[in-house]
Scaffold this motif. Structure first.
Motif, mmCIF file in Angstrom:
data_model
loop_
_atom_site.group_PDB
_atom_site.id
_atom_site.type_symbol
_atom_site.label_atom_id
_atom_site.label_comp_id
_atom_site.label_asym_id
_atom_site.label_seq_id
_atom_site.Cartn_x
_atom_site.Cartn_y
_atom_site.Cartn_z
ATOM 1 N N THR A 84 0.869 -1.233 0.027
ATOM 2 C CA THR A 84 -0.090 -0.048 -0.114
ATOM 3 C C THR A 84 0.635 1.152 -0.062
ATOM 4 O OG1 THR A 84 -0.137 0.273 2.355
ATOM 5 C CG2 THR A 84 -1.576 -1.211 1.521
ATOM 6 N N ASP A 85 0.073 2.594 -0.124
ATOM 7 C CA ASP A 85 0.887 3.579 0.019
ATOM 8 C C ASP A 85 1.159 4.191 1.624
ATOM 9 O OD1 ASP A 85 1.212 3.767 -2.559
ATOM 10 O OD2 ASP A 85 -0.611 4.929 -3.132
ATOM 11 N N ASP A 86 0.351 3.272 2.298
ATOM 12 C CA ASP A 86 0.405 3.748 3.717
ATOM 13 C C ASP A 86 1.336 3.247 4.619
ATOM 14 O OD1 ASP A 86 -0.598 4.559 6.011
ATOM 15 O OD2 ASP A 86 -2.207 2.910 6.440
ATOM 16 N N THR A 87 2.649 3.865 4.527
ATOM 17 C CA THR A 87 3.765 3.384 5.211
ATOM 18 C C THR A 87 3.825 3.887 6.509
ATOM 19 O OG1 THR A 87 4.986 4.064 3.382
ATOM 20 C CG2 THR A 87 6.329 3.300 5.169
ATOM 21 N N LEU A 88 4.228 2.949 7.248
ATOM 22 C CA LEU A 88 4.211 3.084 9.005
ATOM 23 C C LEU A 88 5.414 3.973 9.238
ATOM 24 C CD1 LEU A 88 3.164 2.521 11.610
ATOM 25 C CD2 LEU A 88 4.901 0.513 11.743
ATOM 26 N N ARG A 89 5.108 5.122 9.967
ATOM 27 C CA ARG A 89 6.122 5.976 9.711
ATOM 28 C C ARG A 89 5.947 6.143 11.598
ATOM 29 N NH1 ARG A 89 5.659 11.909 10.067
ATOM 30 N NH2 ARG A 89 7.325 12.650 10.800
ATOM 31 N N PHE A 90 7.176 6.002 12.438
ATOM 32 C CA PHE A 90 7.249 6.219 13.672
ATOM 33 C C PHE A 90 8.534 6.797 14.339
ATOM 34 C CE2 PHE A 90 7.863 1.663 13.631
ATOM 35 C CZ PHE A 90 8.881 1.542 14.676
ATOM 36 N N THR A 91 8.741 7.173 15.445
ATOM 37 C CA THR A 91 9.842 7.604 16.074
ATOM 38 C C THR A 91 10.194 6.431 17.222
ATOM 39 O OG1 THR A 91 9.478 9.956 15.871
ATOM 40 C CG2 THR A 91 11.204 9.113 17.520
ATOM 41 N N VAL A 92 11.599 5.814 17.020
ATOM 42 C CA VAL A 92 11.770 4.601 17.686
ATOM 43 C C VAL A 92 12.047 5.049 19.117
ATOM 44 C CG1 VAL A 92 13.657 2.815 17.965
ATOM 45 C CG2 VAL A 92 12.904 3.831 15.695
ATOM 46 N N ASN A 93 11.222 4.209 20.119
ATOM 47 C CA ASN A 93 11.353 4.335 21.545
ATOM 48 C C ASN A 93 10.626 5.419 21.813
ATOM 49 O OD1 ASN A 93 12.465 2.008 22.092
ATOM 50 N ND2 ASN A 93 14.500 2.510 22.100
ATOM 51 N N ASP A 94 9.598 6.091 21.247
ATOM 52 C CA ASP A 94 8.888 7.464 21.901
ATOM 53 C C ASP A 94 7.567 6.871 22.363
ATOM 54 O OD1 ASP A 94 7.296 7.153 19.657
ATOM 55 O OD2 ASP A 94 7.349 9.184 19.358
ATOM 56 N N GLY A 95 7.184 5.411 22.170
ATOM 57 C CA GLY A 95 6.037 5.217 22.696
ATOM 58 C C GLY A 95 4.939 4.730 21.864
ATOM 59 N N TYR A 96 5.217 5.232 20.694
ATOM 60 C CA TYR A 96 3.937 5.151 19.566
ATOM 61 C C TYR A 96 3.568 3.674 19.002
ATOM 62 C CZ TYR A 96 1.537 6.291 15.190
ATOM 63 O OH TYR A 96 0.371 6.315 14.192
ATOM 64 N N VAL A 97 4.544 3.035 19.140
ATOM 65 C CA VAL A 97 4.367 1.503 18.803
ATOM 66 C C VAL A 97 4.699 0.680 19.953
ATOM 67 C CG1 VAL A 97 4.773 1.900 16.387
ATOM 68 C CG2 VAL A 97 6.397 0.924 18.033
ATOM 69 N N ILE A 98 4.134 -0.617 19.760
ATOM 70 C CA ILE A 98 4.455 -1.590 20.981
ATOM 71 C C ILE A 98 6.122 -1.724 21.249
ATOM 72 C CG2 ILE A 98 2.300 -2.962 20.861
ATOM 73 C CD1 ILE A 98 3.515 -5.157 19.363
ATOM 74 N N LYS A 99 6.294 -2.218 22.517
ATOM 75 C CA LYS A 99 7.785 -2.317 22.867
ATOM 76 C C LYS A 99 8.424 -3.514 21.961
ATOM 77 C CE LYS A 99 7.443 -0.937 27.619
ATOM 78 N NZ LYS A 99 6.516 -1.378 28.690
ATOM 79 N N GLY A 100 7.987 -4.376 21.575
ATOM 80 C CA GLY A 100 8.330 -5.279 20.707
ATOM 81 C C GLY A 100 8.818 -4.943 19.412
ATOM 82 N N LEU A 101 8.064 -4.285 18.846
ATOM 83 C CA LEU A 101 8.473 -3.500 17.429
ATOM 84 C C LEU A 101 9.481 -2.515 17.595
ATOM 85 C CD1 LEU A 101 7.896 -3.450 14.472
ATOM 86 C CD2 LEU A 101 5.866 -1.848 14.864
ATOM 87 N N ASP A 102 9.336 -1.696 18.573
ATOM 88 C CA ASP A 102 10.573 -0.604 18.676
ATOM 89 C C ASP A 102 11.792 -1.699 19.000
ATOM 90 O OD1 ASP A 102 9.745 1.880 18.858
ATOM 91 O OD2 ASP A 102 9.095 1.765 20.968
ATOM 92 N N GLU A 103 11.767 -2.507 19.704
ATOM 93 C CA GLU A 103 13.018 -3.441 19.804
ATOM 94 C C GLU A 103 13.451 -3.991 18.601
ATOM 95 O OE1 GLU A 103 14.784 -7.039 22.342
ATOM 96 O OE2 GLU A 103 13.043 -6.501 23.072
ATOM 97 N N GLY A 104 12.597 -4.704 18.049
ATOM 98 C CA GLY A 104 12.925 -5.381 17.115
ATOM 99 C C GLY A 104 13.699 -4.423 15.584
ATOM 100 N N ILE A 105 12.821 -3.364 15.610
ATOM 101 C CA ILE A 105 13.238 -2.660 14.529
ATOM 102 C C ILE A 105 14.779 -2.139 14.520
ATOM 103 C CG2 ILE A 105 12.640 -0.338 14.922
ATOM 104 C CD1 ILE A 105 11.064 -1.002 11.792
ATOM 105 N N MET A 106 15.161 -2.023 15.767
ATOM 106 C CA MET A 106 16.884 -1.621 15.991
ATOM 107 C C MET A 106 17.707 -2.681 15.600
ATOM 108 S SD MET A 106 16.444 1.102 19.158
ATOM 109 C CE MET A 106 15.846 0.179 20.249
ATOM 110 N N TYR A 107 17.308 -3.952 15.595
ATOM 111 C CA TYR A 107 17.876 -5.052 15.068
ATOM 112 C C TYR A 107 18.250 -4.980 13.501
ATOM 113 C CZ TYR A 107 17.515 -6.904 19.924
ATOM 114 O OH TYR A 107 17.351 -6.877 21.325
ATOM 115 N N MET A 108 17.403 -4.262 12.956
ATOM 116 C CA MET A 108 17.194 -4.387 11.526
ATOM 117 C C MET A 108 18.105 -3.457 10.724
ATOM 118 S SD MET A 108 13.159 -5.017 11.218
ATOM 119 C CE MET A 108 13.447 -5.323 9.350
ATOM 120 N N LYS A 109 18.656 -3.635 9.655
ATOM 121 C CA LYS A 109 19.128 -2.580 8.796
ATOM 122 C C LYS A 109 18.289 -1.960 7.844
ATOM 123 C CE LYS A 109 24.155 -4.133 8.985
ATOM 124 N NZ LYS A 109 24.072 -4.162 10.412
#
Length: 146
Positions: free
Chosen positions: A75-100
């Motif tokens: 879709t064109d609806d890209t998820l955009r969020f600031t890491v570790n600011d409480g916008y998404v669940i903790k597991g997604l905040d953590e997991g995305i920081m392991y990614m490149k």
């Protein structure tokens, strides 16, 4: 009594996670200290996000039985969020920081890193682990970057 206590619910959740892992032996999840299960499907070539970076991602979230709850992939609806600011669940905040940037990963997120004992009041019950398929499209450096 027919009311389940917390211990029973936690045991049931752990059993459902273990059953999923047993049923999907080809997915070699890495169990992180937090309880997050992380699996890199495709290694990206870009930077890894850190706290307070803004990330842009496609994701699909499913229950462990395979039923899809939501997806913005294709879709064109890209998820955009600031890491570790409480916008998404903790597991997604953590997991995305392991990614490149450019990478794809699977995150098996236990309820304690998702919606906890209460659920989200709409679709997800308490003590519900979630499976996220994440594609990290872009990282925009934020105030946490050095």
């Amino acid at each position: 009594s027919c009311v389940k206590n917390t211990d029973d619910l936690e045991r049931e959740e752990a059993a459902s996670v273990q059953a999923y892992l047993n049923a999907n032996p080809s997915i070699d999840f890495e169990l992180k200290e937090s309880g997050l299960y992380y699996y890199e499907v495709q290694t990206g070539s870009g930077v890894s996000p850190v706290s307070l970076d803004t990330v842009y991602a496609y994701y699909t979230v499913k229950l462990l039985n395979g039923s899809e709850l939501y997806s913005n992939a294709e879709t064109d609806d890209t998820l955009r969020f600031t890491v570790n600011d409480g916008y998404v669940i903790k597991g997604l905040d953590e997991g995305i920081m392991y990614m490149k940037e450019g990478g794809k990963s699977l995150l098996l997120i236990p309820s304690k890193l998702a919606y906890g004992a209460t659920g989200d009041y709409y679709y997800i019950g308490g003590y519900t682990p979630l499976l996220f398929e994440v594609e990290l499209l872009r990282v925009k450096k934020g105030s946490g970057s050095k």
